[in-house]
Design a protein around this motif. Structure first.
Motif, PDB file in Angstrom:
ATOM      1  N   ALA A 257       1.855  -8.548   4.988  1.00 44.56           N
ATOM      2  CA  ALA A 257       0.517  -8.124   5.390  1.00 44.56           C
ATOM      3  C   ALA A 257      -0.377  -8.608   4.422  1.00 44.56           C
ATOM      4  N   ALA A 258       0.233 -10.019   3.658  1.00 43.32           N
ATOM      5  CA  ALA A 258      -0.546 -10.307   2.867  1.00 43.32           C
ATOM      6  C   ALA A 258      -1.405 -11.402   3.283  1.00 43.32           C
ATOM      7  N   ALA A 259      -0.597 -12.202   4.415  1.00 48.79           N
ATOM      8  CA  ALA A 259      -1.187 -13.219   5.615  1.00 48.79           C
ATOM      9  C   ALA A 259      -2.084 -12.466   6.111  1.00 48.79           C
ATOM     10  N   ALA A 260      -1.811 -10.670   6.965  1.00 46.19           N
ATOM     11  CA  ALA A 260      -3.219 -10.185   7.319  1.00 46.19           C
ATOM     12  C   ALA A 260      -4.047 -10.344   6.781  1.00 46.19           C
ATOM     13  N   ALA A 261      -3.363  -9.485   5.265  1.00 45.29           N
ATOM     14  CA  ALA A 261      -5.028  -9.087   4.499  1.00 45.29           C
ATOM     15  C   ALA A 261      -5.534 -10.701   3.834  1.00 45.29           C
ATOM     16  N   GLY A 262      -5.102 -11.728   3.719  1.00 43.24           N
ATOM     17  CA  GLY A 262      -6.326 -13.168   3.944  1.00 43.24           C
ATOM     18  C   GLY A 262      -6.545 -13.315   4.717  1.00 43.24           C
TER      19      GLY A 262
ATOM     20  N   VAL B  25      -8.361 -10.954   6.542  1.00 46.61           N
ATOM     21  CA  VAL B  25      -9.368 -10.174   6.917  1.00 46.61           C
ATOM     22  C   VAL B  25     -10.655 -10.799   5.825  1.00 46.61           C
ATOM     23  N   ALA B  26      -9.517 -11.953   4.523  1.00 45.89           N
ATOM     24  CA  ALA B  26     -10.651 -12.118   3.508  1.00 45.89           C
ATOM     25  C   ALA B  26     -11.425 -13.027   3.220  1.00 45.89           C
ATOM     26  N   GLN B  27     -10.975 -13.572   4.929  1.00 44.89           N
ATOM     27  CA  GLN B  27     -11.605 -14.782   5.540  1.00 44.89           C
ATOM     28  C   GLN B  27     -12.640 -14.039   6.231  1.00 44.89           C
ATOM     29  N   GLY B  28     -12.813 -13.547   6.838  1.00 46.25           N
ATOM     30  CA  GLY B  28     -13.716 -13.225   7.426  1.00 46.25           C
ATOM     31  C   GLY B  28     -13.477 -12.547   9.272  1.00 46.25           C
ATOM     32  N   HIS B  29     -12.008 -12.244   9.603  1.00 45.72           N
ATOM     33  CA  HIS B  29     -11.228 -12.095  10.635  1.00 45.72           C
ATOM     34  C   HIS B  29     -11.033 -10.460  10.682  1.00 45.72           C
ATOM     35  N   THR B  30     -12.734 -10.073  11.303  1.00 44.67           N
ATOM     36  CA  THR B  30     -13.370  -8.755  11.746  1.00 44.67           C
ATOM     37  C   THR B  30     -12.008  -8.004  12.293  1.00 44.67           C
ATOM     38  N   GLY B  31     -11.064  -8.422  12.664  1.00 42.63           N
ATOM     39  CA  GLY B  31     -10.350  -8.505  14.346  1.00 42.63           C
ATOM     40  C   GLY B  31      -8.385  -7.780  13.166  1.00 42.63           C
ATOM     41  N   VAL B  32      -8.167  -8.525  12.306  1.00 50.00           N
ATOM     42  CA  VAL B  32      -7.063  -8.637  12.435  1.00 50.00           C
ATOM     43  C   VAL B  32      -6.696  -6.828  11.490  1.00 50.00           C
ATOM     44  N   ARG B  33      -5.969  -6.622  11.451  1.00 50.25           N
ATOM     45  CA  ARG B  33      -5.602  -4.581  11.221  1.00 50.25           C
ATOM     46  C   ARG B  33      -4.219  -4.996  10.430  1.00 50.25           C
ATOM     47  N   VAL B  34      -4.012  -4.861   8.954  1.00 50.62           N
ATOM     48  CA  VAL B  34      -3.067  -4.826   8.721  1.00 50.62           C
ATOM     49  C   VAL B  34      -1.622  -3.800   9.124  1.00 50.62           C
ATOM     50  N   GLY B  35      -1.597  -3.441   9.338  1.00 51.58           N
ATOM     51  CA  GLY B  35      -0.815  -2.224   9.910  1.00 51.58           C
ATOM     52  C   GLY B  35      -0.482  -2.589  10.891  1.00 51.58           C
ATOM     53  N   GLU B  36      -0.927  -3.431  12.269  1.00 48.28           N
ATOM     54  CA  GLU B  36      -0.685  -3.932  13.414  1.00 48.28           C
ATOM     55  C   GLU B  36       0.028  -5.017  13.149  1.00 48.28           C
ATOM     56  N   ALA B  37      -0.328  -6.185  11.854  1.00 43.17           N
ATOM     57  CA  ALA B  37       0.366  -6.883  11.830  1.00 43.17           C
ATOM     58  C   ALA B  37       1.813  -7.083  11.199  1.00 43.17           C
ATOM     59  N   ILE B  38       1.845  -5.488  10.453  1.00 45.37           N
ATOM     60  CA  ILE B  38       3.583  -6.025   9.177  1.00 45.37           C
ATOM     61  C   ILE B  38       4.150  -5.518  11.039  1.00 45.37           C
ATOM     62  N   GLY B  39       3.851  -4.563  11.552  1.00 46.19           N
ATOM     63  CA  GLY B  39       4.681  -3.751  13.117  1.00 46.19           C
ATOM     64  C   GLY B  39       5.799  -2.835  12.228  1.00 46.19           C
ATOM     65  N   GLY B  40       6.878  -2.947  13.168  1.00 39.23           N
ATOM     66  CA  GLY B  40       8.318  -2.268  12.715  1.00 39.23           C
ATOM     67  C   GLY B  40       8.708  -0.852  13.017  1.00 39.23           C
ATOM     68  N   VAL B  41       9.822   0.063  12.869  1.00 37.22           N
ATOM     69  CA  VAL B  41       9.468   0.838  13.083  1.00 37.22           C
ATOM     70  C   VAL B  41       9.986   2.060  12.785  1.00 37.22           C
ATOM     71  N   VAL B  42      10.612   1.311  11.170  1.00 37.35           N
ATOM     72  CA  VAL B  42      10.757   2.638   9.757  1.00 37.35           C
ATOM     73  C   VAL B  42       9.777   2.342   9.544  1.00 37.35           C
ATOM     74  N   ARG B  43       9.403   3.610   8.756  1.00 35.17           N
ATOM     75  CA  ARG B  43       7.481   3.316   8.197  1.00 35.17           C
ATOM     76  C   ARG B  43       8.080   3.845   6.213  1.00 35.17           C
ATOM     77  N   ASP B  44       7.778   3.219   5.815  1.00 41.89           N
ATOM     78  CA  ASP B  44       7.415   3.440   3.982  1.00 41.89           C
ATOM     79  C   ASP B  44       6.432   3.373   3.203  1.00 41.89           C
ATOM     80  N   GLU B  45       6.804   2.627   1.852  1.00 40.38           N
ATOM     81  CA  GLU B  45       5.323   2.458   1.588  1.00 40.38           C
ATOM     82  C   GLU B  45       4.524   1.357   1.665  1.00 40.38           C
TER      83      GLU B  45
END
Length: 447
Positions: free
Chosen positions: A175-180, A182-202
């Motif tokens: 999540a931190a890498a994806a947010a970074g 996004v901060a650098q201007g990569h508009t196509g990056v989504r944090v939710g898709e980057a972390i993936g996983g089946v289990v949903r948590d905070e």
């Protein structure tokens, strides 16, 4: 401890990973639970064994009583009116009751088990024996098993904490890498898709919040860019008309001032439009293979023959010549306007340096990078609109290059020492900037 030492200790910060914090927490809780359970099991087992020993001693005392009253012989080491009988046991037998007692002695390793029975003639028959060695061995083995089990629980808790914390830590790092990005201007990056996983948590809630914030910020920036572009576009026509009308004025100083201001306004409008296009991230480079040293030497000679170009190492690069020329021109214009001569240009492989001998770049520019309509301190940026370096940085991003700025100071000097010049360094990429959406321009074959 002195105040100075305490202040230093408070100033220290210990950075640990989430997995180790969870592991330590689970291990601590596991150790406390294992300790509590071990104490409970140990005490329960000891009480049970002592109760069994007291029951056995009571039965022996009853057998000894029957034998003594029938034959007059003392068995099992029994005694009559033993002076060493504990007082509490003596009081119970005085009431005519049969009783047992456990005598704890700090010096003895095992307690004594007493049993006393009142006789018909009013005397007291008693016997005692130490807690059996076999029972003590069982307790020792039990304590050893409890210790081993507690250690296993602690290490198992550590392993579980590392496993759970590692999974959560990996998701947070993604999540931190994806947010970074996004901060650098990569508009196509989504944090939710980057972390993936089946289990949903905070972590997924955090990712959705970051994505929503990025979307809102992107929409706001896009709205501001459109407003800026629309204003500049609307100003282009009247400014062009004003410049055309100024050409019709009779020669003289007033007409020259009008032409100069009209031309400055037209340049500003064109720069604002260019910044808006660069902010939209839709610009694409048209790539050509060029010799960087030769290209820079020719462009600098056309612009100002007094600027010295030093080609340390020639290199062939794949880039957009028009955008590279724009960057070079803006860097030279900035050096000429805000610095002092001599202005030096150096080409070393894929690295292009432009240095002047002026007062240096403002600290805000070195810390935050170029910003539109901010020219910095008055000693270096008393004129202009702060768009030249902003455009240069934007064009560098389109080329996939990196543009850095620094001030030149004497070796070993502190930051308070005045700068002896400013250096802008353009680092061209080794490979064609296809990640920016650029496309190569294929040359036509020679006839």
């Amino acid at each position: 401890m002195s105040r100075t030492m305490w202040g230093k200790l408070r100033g220290l910060s210990l950075r640990t990973g989430l997995r180790w914090k969870l592991s330590a927490a689970i291990a601590l809780v596991g150790a406390l639970v294992a300790l509590a359970l071990s104490l409970v099991v140990h005490n329960a087992a000891r009480v049970s064994m002592l109760d069994n020993a007291r029951d056995l001693q009571d039965e022996r005392a009853q057998f000894a009583q029957r034998i003594y009253e029938g034959t007059g012989r003392l068995q099992f080491g029994a005694k009559v009116d033993d002076p060493n009988i504990p007082g509490e046991l003596r009081e119970k037998t005085a009431e005519g009751r049969r009783a047992t007692y456990v005598a704890e002695d700090d010096e003895a390793s095992t307690p004594d088990i007493w049993a006393a029975v009142p006789l018909k003639d009013g005397r007291v028959l008693s016997l005692h024996s130490p807690f059996r060695d076999r029972s003590a061995t069982i307790m020792k083995d039990l304590d050893q098993a409890l210790i081993i089990g507690s250690i296993a629980v602690v290490f198992g808790g550590c392993a579980l904490g590392v496993l759970i914390g590692g999974q959560l830590s990996r998701r947070l790092r993604k999540a931190a890498a994806a947010a970074g990005q996004v901060a650098q201007g990569h508009t196509g990056v989504r944090v939710g898709e980057a972390i993936g996983g089946v289990v949903r948590d905070e972590t997924d809630d955090l990712a959705r919040s970051v994505d929503a914030m990025a979307d809102a910020l992107r929409q706001r920036l896009e709205a501001e860019r459109r407003v800026t572009a629309d204003i500049a576009h609307e100003l282009r026509t009247p400014v062009t008309g004003l410049l055309t009308a100024a050409e019709l004025l009779p020669p003289g100083r007033p007409s020259e001032l009008v032409k100069d201001r009209a031309q400055a306004m037209r340049t500003l409008v064109e720069d604002v439009l260019e910044v808006a296009r660069l902010d939209s991230a839709t610009e694409r480079a048209e790539l050509h293979d060029i010799l960087l040293g030769e290209f820079v030497s020719r462009r600098v000679a056309v612009r100002d023959s007094g600027i010295r170009v030093d080609v340390v190492h020639e290199s062939e690069v794949t880039t957009d010549p028009r955008r590279l020329e724009r960057i070079l021109g803006n860097l030279l214009a900035n050096a000429a306007k805000h610095g002092r001569t001599p202005v030096e240009v150096t080409v070393e492989g894929r690295v292009l340096r432009v240095r002047d001998h002026g007062p240096g770049f403002p600290e805000e520019l070195l810390d935050e990078g170029p910003s539109r309509f901010r020219t910095g301190s008055s000693d270096r940026a008393g004129h202009g609109h702060g768009l030249g370096l902003t455009i240069a940085a934007g064009q560098a991003r389109v080329l996939g290059a990196r543009l850095t700025f620094r001030n030149v100071r004497p070796p070993g000097s502190s930051p308070e020492v005045p700068a002896e010049g400013a250096v802008a360094v353009l680092w061209l990429p080794e490979h064609a900037p296809t990640s920016t959406g650029s496309f190569p321009v294929l040359p036509f074959p020679k006839k």
